[in-house]
Scaffold this active site. Structure first.
Site, PDB file in Angstrom:
ATOM      1  N   GLU A 141      21.504   6.485 -32.850  1.00 35.87           N
ATOM      2  CA  GLU A 141      20.462   6.751 -33.833  1.00 35.87           C
ATOM      3  C   GLU A 141      19.278   5.839 -33.502  1.00 35.87           C
ATOM      4  O   GLU A 141      19.421   4.620 -33.447  1.00 35.87           O
ATOM      5  CB  GLU A 141      20.950   6.452 -35.251  1.00 35.87           C
ATOM      6  N   ASN A 190      25.875   6.504 -41.313  1.00 36.71           N
ATOM      7  CA  ASN A 190      26.613   5.655 -42.248  1.00 36.71           C
ATOM      8  C   ASN A 190      26.338   5.993 -43.705  1.00 36.71           C
ATOM      9  O   ASN A 190      27.153   5.676 -44.570  1.00 36.71           O
ATOM     10  CB  ASN A 190      26.307   4.187 -41.963  1.00 36.71           C
ATOM     11  N   HIS A 202      20.990   2.314 -33.134  1.00 40.26           N
ATOM     12  CA  HIS A 202      22.313   2.194 -33.741  1.00 40.26           C
ATOM     13  C   HIS A 202      23.332   2.872 -32.826  1.00 40.26           C
ATOM     14  O   HIS A 202      23.475   4.095 -32.819  1.00 40.26           O
ATOM     15  CB  HIS A 202      22.310   2.830 -35.128  1.00 40.26           C
ATOM     16  N   SER A 254      23.409  -1.111 -38.507  1.00 43.99           N
ATOM     17  CA  SER A 254      23.944   0.171 -38.959  1.00 43.99           C
ATOM     18  C   SER A 254      23.436   0.549 -40.348  1.00 43.99           C
ATOM     19  O   SER A 254      23.754   1.620 -40.842  1.00 43.99           O
ATOM     20  CB  SER A 254      25.476   0.120 -38.974  1.00 43.99           C
TER      21      SER A 254
END
Length: 300
Positions: free
Chosen positions: A167, A205, A155, A134
């Site tokens: 992602e 994130n 991700h 992440s």
């Protein structure tokens, strides 16, 4: 291997489907990825280093599918067919024949690099190796093994069974063929793949975890209590879950790991982890998985 299958391309020019998937790590993310892949008709080898962790992951998959049967979202036969596609193992060598392997272990560069090395030792030279990181650099992970062009990032988001986004991270070395097959896998799993560059925290994130971190600062400074902070963001920003409840869902240790990666890689103090976040992790109050975080969860 037939010539037309080199680089993951069939003789009609389309990306060759991923028929067998290895997943390293049977925790929340790994078991979720394994389940969704099996639901898509893919044979899965789920590997963890301890029988207890592996059994826990397999049980989580079975329990989730059982709930779907109870809610009449699938039949018992469909559940059994999905489960039959998942094989558990504690031997890394068992992913040796997989077309693609996804690691879903702790958010630590050293741990992930170690897994990458172990996977590279047993798979075929053109097998794709993917990280579910992440926040950690795909370029750096790819640089730890031979043939780094076969490495990419996928991700996934928790819960994997529900959230559609993946992602897709392209490292400097990632080949076009690798990226194409990763996109094909995401589509087969019913996910929406969005390409992002290999930057700390990627997009989700880099935006989300600092918001959670700021919510922890607000709590520590007495701006409002945890419930009030969450309600403000739910009612005022239309978020489906408040930032502190989301931190509990993600795991406070994972939130801290991501903040530390952002802080280290960017060198900017705006990413400094909140001291209270560190204290909560040190106290073992990690959120839902420990039964206690910024909120209490009892026996959940």
């Amino acid at each position: 291997m037939p010539a037309e299958h080199h680089n993951g391309v069939d003789d009609d020019g389309s990306e060759r489907a991923i028929r067998s998937l290895g997943v390293i790590g049977a925790g929340t993310m790994g078991s979720g990825i394994a389940q969704v892949a099996a639901m898509a008709g893919i044979e899965v080898m789920l590997v963890d280093q301890a029988d207890a962790w592996l059994d826990q992951g397999l049980k989580a998959i079975a329990d989730d599918l059982d709930r779907s049967v109870q809610k009449e979202r699938m039949t018992g036969q469909q559940r059994d067919t999905i489960l039959s596609r998942i094989t558990g193992s504690t031997a890394m060598a068992d992913v040796g024949d997989c077309d693609l392997v996804i690691e879903a272990v702790n958010e630590s560069f050293a741990t992930k690099a170690s897994v990458f090395g172990a996977v590279a030792d047993v798979v075929l030279p053109d097998a794709i190796i993917v990280s579910n990181t992440s926040s950690i650099s795909i370029t750096a992970l790819a640089g730890t093994i031979p043939n780094p062009g076969r490495v990419a990032g996928m991700h996934f988001f928790n819960p994997v069974q529900i959230l559609k986004l993946v992602e897709v991270i392209r490292g400097i070395q990632t080949s076009d063929a690798t990226l194409g097959r990763v996109h094909a896998l995401a589509a087969a799993m019913g996910k929406t793949a969005i390409d992002v560059t290999d930057s700390p925290g990627f997009v989700a994130n880099r935006l989300l975890i600092p918001m959670i971190n700021e919510a922890v600062f607000c709590l520590a400074e007495g701006v409002a209590n945890a419930g009030a902070i969450d309600e403000v963001m739910k009612l005022g920003a239309a978020h489906p879950i408040g930032p502190l409840a989301l931190a509990d869902l993600i795991g406070l240790d994972i939130c801290l790991d991501i903040m530390e990666t952002l802080h280290s890689d960017f060198g900017d103090d705006k990413y400094r982890p909140a001291p209270l976040l560190r204290q909560m992790v040190s106290a073992g109050r990690l959120g839902r998985k420990s039964g206690s975080g910024f909120h209490e969860y009892g026996d959940q």
